[in-house]
Write an enzyme that holds these catalytic residues in place. Structure first.
Site, short mmCIF file in Angstrom:
data_model
loop_
_atom_site.label_atom_id
_atom_site.label_comp_id
_atom_site.label_asym_id
_atom_site.label_seq_id
_atom_site.Cartn_x
_atom_site.Cartn_y
_atom_site.Cartn_z
N TRP A 16 0.82 -1.20 0.00
CA TRP A 16 0.00 0.00 0.00
C TRP A 16 0.86 1.26 0.00
O TRP A 16 0.59 2.20 -0.74
CB TRP A 16 -0.95 -0.03 1.19
N LYS A 109 -5.29 1.30 8.52
CA LYS A 109 -6.66 1.08 8.97
C LYS A 109 -6.66 0.10 10.14
O LYS A 109 -6.62 -1.11 9.95
CB LYS A 109 -7.50 0.54 7.81
N SER A 139 -9.85 0.67 -1.99
CA SER A 139 -8.64 0.84 -2.80
C SER A 139 -7.67 -0.30 -2.55
O SER A 139 -7.09 -0.38 -1.47
CB SER A 139 -7.97 2.17 -2.46
N LYS A 192 -14.21 -2.53 8.98
CA LYS A 192 -14.44 -3.34 7.77
C LYS A 192 -13.44 -4.48 7.66
O LYS A 192 -13.75 -5.53 7.08
CB LYS A 192 -14.41 -2.45 6.52
N SER A 255 -8.39 -9.01 -0.92
CA SER A 255 -8.32 -8.50 0.45
C SER A 255 -7.61 -9.51 1.34
O SER A 255 -7.98 -10.68 1.40
CB SER A 255 -9.73 -8.23 0.99
N ARG A 256 -6.60 -9.06 2.07
CA ARG A 256 -5.89 -9.94 2.99
C ARG A 256 -6.82 -10.46 4.08
O ARG A 256 -6.72 -11.61 4.51
CB ARG A 256 -4.71 -9.20 3.63
N ASN A 257 -7.72 -9.59 4.54
CA ASN A 257 -8.63 -9.99 5.61
C ASN A 257 -9.66 -10.99 5.12
O ASN A 257 -9.94 -11.99 5.78
CB ASN A 257 -9.30 -8.74 6.19
N GLU A 282 -4.47 -6.57 8.94
CA GLU A 282 -4.80 -5.65 10.03
C GLU A 282 -5.95 -6.14 10.91
O GLU A 282 -5.97 -5.90 12.12
CB GLU A 282 -5.15 -4.26 9.48
#
Length: 336
Positions: A16, A109, A139, A192, A255-257, A282
């Site tokens: 990022w 975040k 993003s 989120k 998305s990593r999450n 995160e």
């Protein structure tokens, strides 16, 4: 392009941070990109590529990687993109070289695990003379780095300064929208990630798209409930940094999450998932502190509570799903 912002500093050369540096450099401004790892800085400066975290993206020559945080001290604005749990350390190290009145745009975040503070409070603790801003929204790093169309929220109290900053960083494919609700942007960006883990678990367990959609909708209610209780504006949560970021993060394996939740749902252990990654997820650190925050405010956030319990090893994925399905039927309320 305004003349006020000519040089930028970016803290953090992960995917990022590198993508933000690439975006800033597109308009010809000089960008000093701080990397923790010497080999990452060397690769960027010699091969013009971040082979460790953003492989395959040729980087602009205006990006100058460094291992010295003091090299960022004279920048006209700083973008802080270190992981949330390391933001305090990096900001503290910048204290001696940062000019008073410099905007520091927080792009991480999360909520600090040790203190329960959002990143704006961490910034005020460590760099009280900086001007805080938050950039958040739907993003993915690879999209921004490749110049694909992306829109985000840039929240800052000084709207004149915010307008100048947006004019300086906007490109035909990167559109920041001005806001003043920093807290709302932070709540949306933090919550989120936890909800994306829940959505990933549901899909990994094969619960179907109906359950997935329900988690997004009810998760949005949890996010909004927390934001309103803390004093944020409801409108912020309907925008890019709230609903927009939630939909993207909960709907893509990029998305990593989301991908972590998917792996958990398929039966992998948290330890094995994290061991195989070289990037921070995160939501793993945010979930436990978010649960503490919700309880301290007397807010019901059952989805986030369930994710925290799974992350902490208190219950299994199956038990978490059962607990959510057994909750009593009630009105579809959003307000606390």
């Amino acid at each position: 392009m305004t003349q006020h912002f000519k040089t930028f500093g970016v803290i953090g050369a992960g995917a990022w941070g590198t993508a933000i540096a690439q975006m800033l450099a597109r308009e010809g401004q000089t960008v000093h990109l701080w990397a923790l790892e010497p080999e990452v800085a060397a690769a960027i400066n010699t091969a013009r590529e971040n082979t460790a975290f953003l492989k395959g993206v040729p980087l602009k020559p205006e990006i100058r990687a460094t291992n010295k945080l003091e090299d960022l001290g004279l920048a006209d604005a700083i973008f802080a993109v270190a992981p949330a749990q390391h933001t305090r350390t990096t900001l503290r190290a910048l204290r001696a070289s940062l000019r008073p009145g410099t905007p520091v745009v927080l792009c991480s975040k999360g909520i600090e695990l040790a203190t329960g503070e959002f990143m704006t409070q961490v910034l005020k603790d460590e760099l009280p003379e900086a001007i805080p801003a938050v950039m958040s929204g739907p993003s993915f790093a690879i999209d921004v780095a490749k110049g694909l169309p992306t829109a985000v929220t840039l929240a800052i109290e000084d709207t004149r300064l915010g307008t100048e900053l947006i004019q300086a960083i906007s490109t035909p494919t990167f559109r920041p929208y001005l806001g003043t609700d920093l807290l709302g942007a932070e709540v949306g960006g933090s919550v989120k990630n936890v909800l994306a883990i829940a959505c990933g678990i549901a899909l990994g367990k094969g619960l179907g798209r109906s359950a997935h959609a329900a988690l997004i909708a009810r998760g949005y209610a949890e996010m909004t409930r927390l934001a309103l209780t803390l004093g944020a504006e409801a409108e912020t949560l309907t925008g890019l940094s709230g609903l927009g970021d939630l939909v993207l993060t909960c709907s893509s394996e990029t998305s990593r999450n989301m991908s972590l939740g998917l792996a958990l749902g398929k039966g992998e252990t948290l330890a094995s998932i994290l061991a195989a990654r070289n990037a921070v997820t995160e939501g793993v650190a945010t979930a436990p502190v978010l649960r503490r925050l919700a309880r301290s405010q007397g807010i019901e956030m059952p989805i986030c509570e369930a994710v925290a319990a799974v992350i902490e090893g208190e219950i299994t994925v199956d038990d978490a799903i059962t607990a959510l399905l057994m909750r009593p039927v009630k009105a579809e309320a959003v307000k606390p």
